[in-house]
Scaffold this motif. Structure first.
Motif, PDB file in Angstrom:
ATOM      1  N   ALA A 211      67.982 113.894   4.506  1.00 56.40           N
ATOM      2  CA  ALA A 211      66.622 113.403   4.777  1.00 56.40           C
ATOM      3  C   ALA A 211      66.374 112.020   4.174  1.00 56.40           C
ATOM      4  CB  ALA A 211      65.566 114.404   4.319  1.00 56.40           C
ATOM      5  N   GLY A 212      65.203 111.463   4.522  1.00 54.37           N
ATOM      6  CA  GLY A 212      64.955 110.040   4.326  1.00 54.37           C
ATOM      7  C   GLY A 212      65.006 109.540   2.902  1.00 54.37           C
ATOM      8  N   SER A 213      64.507 110.313   1.946  1.00 58.78           N
ATOM      9  CA  SER A 213      64.577 109.850   0.559  1.00 58.78           C
ATOM     10  C   SER A 213      66.025 109.698   0.113  1.00 58.78           C
ATOM     11  CB  SER A 213      63.856 110.834  -0.374  1.00 58.78           C
ATOM     12  OG  SER A 213      62.463 110.774  -0.194  1.00 58.78           O
ATOM     13  N   VAL A 214      66.859 110.674   0.459  1.00 61.05           N
ATOM     14  CA  VAL A 214      68.262 110.647   0.048  1.00 61.05           C
ATOM     15  C   VAL A 214      69.009 109.524   0.752  1.00 61.05           C
ATOM     16  CG1 VAL A 214      70.429 111.938   0.011  1.00 61.05           C
ATOM     17  CG2 VAL A 214      68.269 113.098  -0.494  1.00 61.05           C
ATOM     18  N   THR A 215      68.797 109.369   2.053  1.00 62.35           N
ATOM     19  CA  THR A 215      69.516 108.314   2.768  1.00 62.35           C
ATOM     20  C   THR A 215      69.071 106.929   2.296  1.00 62.35           C
ATOM     21  OG1 THR A 215      67.950 108.377   4.636  1.00 62.35           O
ATOM     22  CG2 THR A 215      69.926 109.747   4.798  1.00 62.35           C
ATOM     23  N   THR A 216      67.805 106.794   1.905  1.00 60.11           N
ATOM     24  CA  THR A 216      67.320 105.513   1.389  1.00 60.11           C
ATOM     25  C   THR A 216      67.942 105.205   0.034  1.00 60.11           C
ATOM     26  OG1 THR A 216      65.232 105.776   2.581  1.00 60.11           O
ATOM     27  CG2 THR A 216      65.257 104.183   0.775  1.00 60.11           C
ATOM     28  N   VAL A 217      68.009 106.197  -0.848  1.00 57.91           N
ATOM     29  CA  VAL A 217      68.696 106.007  -2.133  1.00 57.91           C
ATOM     30  C   VAL A 217      70.151 105.617  -1.896  1.00 57.91           C
ATOM     31  CG1 VAL A 217      69.560 107.191  -4.191  1.00 57.91           C
ATOM     32  CG2 VAL A 217      67.188 107.532  -3.459  1.00 57.91           C
ATOM     33  N   THR A 218      70.789 106.251  -0.931  1.00 54.92           N
ATOM     34  CA  THR A 218      72.190 105.946  -0.628  1.00 54.92           C
ATOM     35  C   THR A 218      72.349 104.520  -0.129  1.00 54.92           C
ATOM     36  OG1 THR A 218      72.581 108.274  -0.105  1.00 54.92           O
ATOM     37  CG2 THR A 218      74.201 106.692   0.708  1.00 54.92           C
ATOM     38  N   ALA A 219      71.442 104.081   0.739  1.00 55.45           N
ATOM     39  CA  ALA A 219      71.489 102.694   1.210  1.00 55.45           C
ATOM     40  C   ALA A 219      71.378 101.730   0.040  1.00 55.45           C
ATOM     41  CB  ALA A 219      70.361 102.452   2.213  1.00 55.45           C
ATOM     42  N   HIS A 220      70.526 102.053  -0.927  1.00 59.43           N
ATOM     43  CA  HIS A 220      70.359 101.209  -2.110  1.00 59.43           C
ATOM     44  C   HIS A 220      71.630 101.219  -2.962  1.00 59.43           C
ATOM     45  CE1 HIS A 220      68.197  98.830  -4.938  1.00 59.43           C
ATOM     46  NE2 HIS A 220      68.005  99.781  -5.833  1.00 59.43           N
ATOM     47  N   ALA A 221      72.198 102.399  -3.154  1.00 63.04           N
ATOM     48  CA  ALA A 221      73.420 102.508  -3.952  1.00 63.04           C
ATOM     49  C   ALA A 221      74.586 101.759  -3.308  1.00 63.04           C
ATOM     50  CB  ALA A 221      73.784 103.976  -4.138  1.00 63.04           C
ATOM     51  N   LEU A 222      74.606 101.720  -1.977  1.00 64.15           N
ATOM     52  CA  LEU A 222      75.658 101.006  -1.253  1.00 64.15           C
ATOM     53  C   LEU A 222      75.407  99.506  -1.188  1.00 64.15           C
ATOM     54  CD1 LEU A 222      76.166 103.470   1.749  1.00 64.15           C
ATOM     55  CD2 LEU A 222      77.837 102.996  -0.055  1.00 64.15           C
ATOM     56  N   GLY A 223      74.219  99.072  -1.579  1.00 61.58           N
ATOM     57  CA  GLY A 223      73.887  97.657  -1.531  1.00 61.58           C
ATOM     58  C   GLY A 223      73.730  97.118  -0.124  1.00 61.58           C
ATOM     59  N   LEU A 224      73.216  97.939   0.786  1.00 60.36           N
ATOM     60  CA  LEU A 224      73.098  97.526   2.180  1.00 60.36           C
ATOM     61  C   LEU A 224      71.973  96.506   2.366  1.00 60.36           C
ATOM     62  CD1 LEU A 224      73.530 100.910   4.115  1.00 60.36           C
ATOM     63  CD2 LEU A 224      75.283  99.270   3.412  1.00 60.36           C
ATOM     64  N   ALA A 225      72.226  95.525   3.217  1.00 58.82           N
ATOM     65  CA  ALA A 225      71.197  94.540   3.546  1.00 58.82           C
ATOM     66  C   ALA A 225      70.226  95.081   4.585  1.00 58.82           C
ATOM     67  CB  ALA A 225      71.850  93.258   4.057  1.00 58.82           C
ATOM     68  N   ALA A 226      70.679  96.055   5.372  1.00 55.23           N
ATOM     69  CA  ALA A 226      69.854  96.696   6.394  1.00 55.23           C
ATOM     70  C   ALA A 226      70.296  98.146   6.516  1.00 55.23           C
ATOM     71  CB  ALA A 226      69.992  95.988   7.737  1.00 55.23           C
ATOM     72  N   ARG A 257      60.033  97.037  -3.622  1.00 52.07           N
ATOM     73  CA  ARG A 257      60.637  98.043  -2.735  1.00 52.07           C
ATOM     74  C   ARG A 257      60.541  97.611  -1.276  1.00 52.07           C
ATOM     75  NH1 ARG A 257      57.433 101.409  -6.015  1.00 52.07           N
ATOM     76  NH2 ARG A 257      56.044 101.897  -4.271  1.00 52.07           N
ATOM     77  N   ALA A 258      59.382  97.073  -0.898  1.00 53.97           N
ATOM     78  CA  ALA A 258      59.172  96.670   0.494  1.00 53.97           C
ATOM     79  C   ALA A 258      60.101  95.539   0.907  1.00 53.97           C
ATOM     80  CB  ALA A 258      57.715  96.251   0.702  1.00 53.97           C
ATOM     81  N   ALA A 259      60.555  94.737  -0.052  1.00 56.24           N
ATOM     82  CA  ALA A 259      61.423  93.599   0.252  1.00 56.24           C
ATOM     83  C   ALA A 259      62.867  94.009   0.515  1.00 56.24           C
ATOM     84  CB  ALA A 259      61.379  92.588  -0.892  1.00 56.24           C
ATOM     85  N   LEU A 260      63.211  95.263   0.212  1.00 50.68           N
ATOM     86  CA  LEU A 260      64.581  95.724   0.449  1.00 50.68           C
ATOM     87  C   LEU A 260      64.816  95.881   1.952  1.00 50.68           C
ATOM     88  CD1 LEU A 260      64.650  98.382  -2.409  1.00 50.68           C
ATOM     89  CD2 LEU A 260      65.863  96.187  -2.386  1.00 50.68           C
TER      90      LEU A 260
END
Length: 315
Positions: A211-226, A257-260
């Motif tokens: 779900a969205g909270s987990v996938t968002t944390v994962t995107a952050h941990a991976l350093g994704l630009a998008a 957070r919004a700037a990510l």
């Protein structure tokens, strides 16, 4: 082959999956997968009722999903509603509105069935690549389901903690204060204590977050630009990396957070609470596994979740 539509209406978002499913061959092919943040659970924890504007947003989205289903020639639709509609006194208004928009009877399911569907959706892909038992955690807006099993669920529990519920209950400033975070952590700890009486966290071999909270944390941990679902799906990250990403999101203010680049606009206000819940779940499971003399080395993220489970259930 059956063309199905699975709709998951949670506390924060409503999501649609249209897929061709072959239960004999065991294949599920996506045709359309989309999500809208409608915040159906706005204020439900406080008032016990679905707000009129939240209901309107949700039914508007349901009408759009109805058109997608018609355009793609869907044969069967299953609409599943979870925490917010379970808790609301006026859920009959929601049920009537969905019936009118989609022509199907929405099912307001309990936490146990929600956990079972999430387990089926997540492990349908992972089981061939990862060892069990799997602890599948579906972190939603109003509730978080934890379910453990290898080929089928052995134990499940639904906790009344989620990113919307804890935001509205505790995280009231930007960024949240230490006392607010302590109160939220206390709620999660109490819920995990209760869940641990049913679900043996220490038996976990593969921890899977959905779900969205987990996938968002994962995107952050991976350093994704998008946001990149192909990189997020199946990502296996060290426990410490996940915990650090959670802590960083929790410490940021709304503007940061919004700037990510990967952050969905509808998740900006609730991701701090989502990160807090995910941090505490991961840490608790790590400690439970360690108490059994093993180490939980990684945390796996899946983009396959309750939607896939719903699709399998109607094929």
């Amino acid at each position: 082959m059956t063309r199905v539509a699975a709709i998951d209406c949670g506390t924060n978002s409503i999501r649609l999956l249209v897929a061709d499913v072959d239960p004999v061959a065991g294949t599920l092919v996506d045709l359309d997968r989309r999500m809208e943040v409608v915040r159906l659970g706005q204020g439900v924890d406080r008032t016990g009722r679905i707000a009129p504007e939240a209901l309107e947003r949700t039914l508007d989205a349901a009408a759009r999903y109805s058109k997608v289903c018609g355009d793609l020639g869907v044969e069967r639709i299953r609409f599943v509603a979870t925490s917010a509609s379970r808790d609301a006194e006026n859920r009959a208004d929601f049920v009537d509105g969905v019936r009118a928009a989609l022509g199907v009877e929405p099912e307001v399911i309990g936490g146990q069935e929600e956990a079972t569907l999430s387990f089926r959706g997540a492990t349908g892909v992972l089981a061939a690549r990862r060892p069990g038992p799997f602890l599948v955690v579906d972190l939603g807006g109003g509730s978080t389901e934890v379910v453990i099993g290898t080929t089928a669920p052995d134990a499940a529990f639904s906790m009344d903690v989620g990113c919307v519920r804890l935001t509205e209950r505790h995280l009231l400033t930007d960024p949240p204060t230490a006392s607010q975070m302590a109160a939220a952590h206390a709620d999660v700890a109490a819920a995990l204590d209760e869940a641990a009486l049913t679900v043996p966290f220490g038996d976990t071999v593969t921890l899977v977050g959905l779900a969205g909270s987990v996938t968002t944390v994962t995107a952050h941990a991976l350093g994704l630009a998008a946001y990149d679902p192909q990189r997020i799906d199946g990502a296996a990250l060290p426990v410490d990396t996940v915990l650090a990403a959670c802590d960083d999101l929790l410490a940021r203010d709304r503007e940061s957070r919004a700037a990510l680049g990967f952050m969905h606009p509808g998740r900006v206000d609730v991701i701090a609470a989502g990160a807090l819940v995910w941090h505490d779940v991961v840490a608790r499971v790590r400690d439970a596994v360690r108490a059994q003399g093993r180490e939980l080395a990684e945390v796996v993220t899946s983009e396959h979740d309750i939607l896939d489970g719903i699709a399998w259930s109607i094929a």
